[in-house]
Design a protein around this motif. Structure first.
Motif, PDB file in Angstrom:
ATOM      1  N   ILE A 143       4.617   9.610   5.299  1.00 53.48           N
ATOM      2  CA  ILE A 143       4.483   8.206   5.689  1.00 53.48           C
ATOM      3  C   ILE A 143       5.784   7.776   6.356  1.00 53.48           C
ATOM      4  CG2 ILE A 143       4.044   5.853   4.911  1.00 53.48           C
ATOM      5  CD1 ILE A 143       2.643   7.020   2.451  1.00 53.48           C
ATOM      6  N   LEU A 144       5.696   7.325   7.591  1.00 54.91           N
ATOM      7  CA  LEU A 144       6.863   6.872   8.349  1.00 54.91           C
ATOM      8  C   LEU A 144       6.796   5.357   8.487  1.00 54.91           C
ATOM      9  CD1 LEU A 144       6.892   9.571  11.193  1.00 54.91           C
ATOM     10  CD2 LEU A 144       8.150   9.599   9.037  1.00 54.91           C
ATOM     11  N   ASP A 145       7.739   4.665   7.873  1.00 55.25           N
ATOM     12  CA  ASP A 145       7.763   3.202   7.878  1.00 55.25           C
ATOM     13  C   ASP A 145       8.694   2.719   8.985  1.00 55.25           C
ATOM     14  OD1 ASP A 145       7.630   0.517   7.329  1.00 55.25           O
ATOM     15  OD2 ASP A 145       8.124   0.697   5.210  1.00 55.25           O
TER      16      ASP A 145
ATOM     17  N   ILE B 154       3.587   3.491  10.155  1.00 56.23           N
ATOM     18  CA  ILE B 154       3.554   2.028  10.090  1.00 56.23           C
ATOM     19  C   ILE B 154       4.482   1.511  11.177  1.00 56.23           C
ATOM     20  CG2 ILE B 154       3.958  -0.004   8.657  1.00 56.23           C
ATOM     21  CD1 ILE B 154       3.769   1.891   6.214  1.00 56.23           C
ATOM     22  N   SER B 155       3.951   0.728  12.098  1.00 57.63           N
ATOM     23  CA  SER B 155       4.788   0.218  13.175  1.00 57.63           C
ATOM     24  C   SER B 155       4.159  -1.022  13.784  1.00 57.63           C
ATOM     25  CB  SER B 155       4.975   1.287  14.268  1.00 57.63           C
ATOM     26  OG  SER B 155       5.774   0.786  15.321  1.00 57.63           O
ATOM     27  N   HIS B 156       5.021  -1.939  14.220  1.00 51.58           N
ATOM     28  CA  HIS B 156       4.560  -3.106  14.965  1.00 51.58           C
ATOM     29  C   HIS B 156       4.634  -2.868  16.473  1.00 51.58           C
ATOM     30  CE1 HIS B 156       3.951  -5.748  11.574  1.00 51.58           C
ATOM     31  NE2 HIS B 156       5.117  -5.396  11.088  1.00 51.58           N
TER      32      HIS B 156
ATOM     33  N   LEU C   5       0.835  -1.203   0.000  1.00 48.26           N
ATOM     34  CA  LEU C   5       0.000   0.000   0.000  1.00 48.26           C
ATOM     35  C   LEU C   5       0.872   1.255   0.000  1.00 48.26           C
ATOM     36  CD1 LEU C   5      -2.673   1.506   0.191  1.00 48.26           C
ATOM     37  CD2 LEU C   5      -2.639   1.145   2.670  1.00 48.26           C
ATOM     38  N   THR C   6       1.901   1.264   0.827  1.00 46.26           N
ATOM     39  CA  THR C   6       2.813   2.409   0.869  1.00 46.26           C
ATOM     40  C   THR C   6       3.486   2.617  -0.478  1.00 46.26           C
ATOM     41  OG1 THR C   6       3.229   2.024   3.223  1.00 46.26           O
ATOM     42  CG2 THR C   6       4.807   3.388   2.045  1.00 46.26           C
ATOM     43  N   ASN C   7       3.908   1.520  -1.097  1.00 45.60           N
ATOM     44  CA  ASN C   7       4.576   1.621  -2.398  1.00 45.60           C
ATOM     45  C   ASN C   7       3.632   2.122  -3.491  1.00 45.60           C
ATOM     46  OD1 ASN C   7       7.036   0.759  -1.396  1.00 45.60           O
ATOM     47  ND2 ASN C   7       6.698  -1.387  -1.921  1.00 45.60           N
TER      48      ASN C   7
END
Length: 255
Positions: free
Chosen positions: A161-163, A194-196, A45-47
């Motif tokens: 967007i921060l991955d 985006i983070s776990h 999705l980010t890509n």
């Protein structure tokens, strides 16, 4: 006002249907967490959003302009920027030189006073002025994350967007990064994180998007998502799994 409209995005890689009719909107300077288990489709999705991957169908509009068929550099000019899970600084360039790169991408000359002044302002904002002449390869993991955020600020995007911005970061520096994320958001930037690390997501974000094997299964406040039985079954699991140190830390590495 910032407005991102994602409508019925589909992406397949061979027989693997990675995104399935994904739709959502962002309006204004929202702070959004994007979560999901390994293989959920977060990276894809980010890509798609940043132009690295083209969808098989569906559309993405940013501030009224369709961007899903544009190359990444055009999308960056339109107002959407992202960091990467593995930091991608120019390691043999100084911190200040790294900040010049986005300006060059926008067609500005790094020899002009305007670009230099902007870069110095970004370094001051990130309290990294003392590192301006250090080579990027000498920075710690957390400082590398801040440098990536600084390069995004040079682009002045509407949506950032921060991955995995907290991966490999010392706990003390993590609090610093929290503060900078909040300050950037307060300047009117929409943020997708985006983070776990669920503790980080719940502490920062006012809205969560949850992907599970290509489907957007939830879109709501952290409290709503925590109580959603579909989300609990798909991702959050039991109480012991929610600390951010369990199975999710290795997730998405292979996606």
């Amino acid at each position: 006002m910032i407005e991102l409209t994602v409508s019925r995005l589909n992406k397949k890689f061979g027989g693997n249907h990675v995104l399935k009719d994904v739709s959502f909107e962002i309006k204004g300077a929202e702070m959004i967490g994007l979560i999901g288990p390994n293989g959920a489709g977060k990276t894809t999705l980010t890509n798609v959003l940043d132009g690295a991957v083209k969808p098989n169908s569906g559309t993405v509009y940013l501030n009224g302009k369709r961007i899903d068929q544009l190359p990444p550099f055009e999308i960056a000019k339109t107002g959407l920027g992202r960091t990467f899970q593995v930091t991608r600084s120019f390691r043999r360039m100084t911190v200040l030189e790294n900040l010049y790169v986005p300006a060059l991408a926008l067609g500005k000359s790094h020899t002009g006073n305007e670009v230099k002044e902007q870069a110095l302002e970004v370094l001051e904002f990130l309290t990294m002025e003392h590192l301006r002449n250090e080579y990027a390869r000498a920075l710690s993991g957390g400082q590398q994350k801040l440098l990536e955020l600084g390069r995004l600020l040079m682009l002045d995007p509407d949506i950032i967007i921060l991955d995995e911005p907290f991966a490999g970061v010392h706990p003390k520096l993590m609090e610093v990064i929290y503060d900078y994320i909040r300050r950037v958001n307060a300047q009117g930037k929409a943020m997708i994180i985006i983070s776990h690390q669920m503790d980080s997501i719940f502490a920062l974000c006012e809205r969560l998007l949850v992907l599970n094997y290509g489907d957007l299964i939830a879109d709501g406040t952290p409290e709503q998502v925590k109580k959603d039985p579909v989300v609990i079954e798909a991702y959050l699991g039991t109480t012991e799994d929610r600390s951010g140190t369990g199975h999710g830390d290795e997730a998405e590495q292979s996606q």
